[in-house]
Design an enzyme around this catalytic site. Structure first.
Site, PDB file in Angstrom:
ATOM      1  N   SER A  81       0.758  -1.264  -0.018  1.00  0.00           N
ATOM      2  CA  SER A  81       0.055   0.076   0.077  1.00  0.00           C
ATOM      3  C   SER A  81       0.881   1.446   0.023  1.00  0.00           C
ATOM      4  O   SER A  81       0.260   2.525  -0.139  1.00  0.00           O
ATOM      5  CB  SER A  81      -0.985   0.037   1.148  1.00  0.00           C
ATOM      6  OG  SER A  81      -2.199  -0.784   0.963  1.00  0.00           O
ATOM      7  N   LYS A  84       0.180   3.671  -2.891  1.00  0.00           N
ATOM      8  CA  LYS A  84      -1.103   4.744  -2.743  1.00  0.00           C
ATOM      9  C   LYS A  84      -0.383   6.064  -2.910  1.00  0.00           C
ATOM     10  O   LYS A  84      -1.156   7.105  -2.955  1.00  0.00           O
ATOM     11  CB  LYS A  84      -1.649   4.370  -1.531  1.00  0.00           C
ATOM     12  CG  LYS A  84      -2.696   2.884  -1.787  1.00  0.00           C
ATOM     13  CD  LYS A  84      -3.757   3.054  -0.501  1.00  0.00           C
ATOM     14  CE  LYS A  84      -4.730   1.929  -0.603  1.00  0.00           C
ATOM     15  NZ  LYS A  84      -4.050   0.559  -0.061  1.00  0.00           N
ATOM     16  N   SER A 136      -6.043   3.355   4.237  1.00  0.00           N
ATOM     17  CA  SER A 136      -5.434   2.514   3.205  1.00  0.00           C
ATOM     18  C   SER A 136      -6.776   1.883   2.828  1.00  0.00           C
ATOM     19  O   SER A 136      -6.550   0.550   2.327  1.00  0.00           O
ATOM     20  CB  SER A 136      -4.709   1.510   3.774  1.00  0.00           C
ATOM     21  OG  SER A 136      -3.569   1.058   2.996  1.00  0.00           O
TER      22      SER A 136
END
Length: 371
Positions: A81, A84, A136
């Site tokens: 993640s 991101k 997230s």
């Protein structure tokens, strides 16, 4: 006294694969020759960086861009993640934060970590960016990608942004960081992306928000930031953590003290990394201004140079710079601070066999994102 490791470069100038295809090894890594080392590189004349279980990491001065220490800075690993950060940096300028959208069922049903989007509710883009960077949310990532014109368009935009930043180790295949064959980033690239994000007031607002209310079909609920150091580390600005079963732990963060900002990125950490990141930040603050840098976080390319040429653009699924050979991953995982020479020897043979392996099209299985 701690002595800087001299990296081995151009161990293999080129390797011929079946069919006559050749791979040319780059002569100088982005950010400086020392950053091409698989082992630890650190400045002489100052205390040694604290130990970490991360396979790869970078400590940098965000103000000057100076890399203060690194280990396998350009090693390509699954980002989980932390990808991101690139999603947010790419889409914040493209989407009106006050626009309201109703997410698709596809977005709401994304696997892994989710903020809990519902097809029965409407959300401001501003809410979705909070969900992306605080909680997230893989569902928020897909909703933002679909709002940007679809998944293919967003992947193309994200890879173009990576190219503009000179984050050449980064290949985005998903907006969420869910594992996918061919997807990669590096500790160096994560530091580059974070530094660029810190210059964007909206990006900085999202990563530094600890808690916020989030809309639901009926009423609101509270979401909180997954970055534990926002509560634990003095001066922490934020950024992003990630984990999948294949990527293991990854993190990129920034903190400001005395008017100076230090960025730390770690990849492929096998356990609990928060205290180790805090130690690396402390070390960065203690040596900045007194240490000879081992590299540099480069500036973005000029717009004209970064922009795709007419007729030269390719679908997002074709944006596939060469991924790090799996055997290099293995070498890095086995390397410790006391086995730098071994690591550098392995890289030559690993590159040869890794490229041959890639020639046969072996692909990694998909993992599952939890952060």
């Amino acid at each position: 006294m701690w002595t800087k490791i001299v990296p081995v470069t151009a161990l293999i100038a080129s390797v011929s694969l079946t069919g006559g295809t050749a791979y040319a090894a780059p002569t100088t890594p982005v950010g400086g020759e020392a950053l091409g080392s698989r082992g630890l590189v650190a400045p002489a004349g100052v205390k040694k960086p604290p130990k970490t279980k991360a396979t790869s990491y970078v400590v940098a001065d965000a103000d000057t861009g100076q890399v203060l220490a690194a280990k396998d800075a350009h090693g390509r690993y699954l980002p989980a993640s932390t990808l991101k950060t690139l999603t947010a940096l790419t889409l914040i300028p493209k989407l009106d934060k006050n626009r309201k959208i109703r997410p698709s069922r596809n977005a709401c049903n994304q696997e892994g970590t989710a903020v809990g989007l519902s097809v029965k509710a409407t959300y401001k883009i501003d809410d979705l960016f909070k969900a992306l960077m605080m909680s997230s949310g893989n569902d928020a990532a897909m909703a933002l990608a679909e709002t940007n014109g679809g998944l293919a368009q967003t992947m193309s935009d994200m890879n173009a942004e990576a190219k503009r930043l000179q984050a050449n180790d980064t290949v985005a295949k998903t907006p969420s960081g869910l594992d996918k064959p061919g997807q990669s980033s590096s500790a160096y690239d994560l530091a580059l992306i974070a530094r660029a994000g810190l210059a964007n007031p909206e990006f900085k607002r999202y990563i530094s928000t600890k808690t916020s209310t989030f809309p639901a079909p009926k009423g609101h609920y509270e979401i909180s930031n997954h970055n534990k150091l926002l509560w634990r580390y003095k001066g922490m600005v934020g950024v992003k953590n990630g984990w999948t079963s294949k990527a293991l732990g990854s993190f990129v963060g920034a903190a400001t003290r005395g008017g100076h900002t230090i960025v730390v990125s770690v990849m492929r950490h096998e356990g609990y990394f928060w205290e180790e990141v805090a130690d690396l930040l402390d070390w960065g603050f203690s040596v900045r201004g007194n240490a000879t840098p081992v590299g540099q976080l480069v500036d973005p390319l000029p717009d004209a140079q970064a922009a795709p040429q007419p007729g030269a653009s390719a679908p997002a699924t074709q944006v596939t710079p060469a991924a790090q050979p799996p055997l290099l991953d293995t070498a890095a995982k086995k390397q410790t601070d006391s086995s730098k020479t071994v690591g550098m020897v392995v890289i030559g043979g690993g590159l040869l066999f890794g490229l041959i392996w890639l020639g046969y099209g072996i692909r990694r299985r998909r993992g599952r994102s939890r952060l």
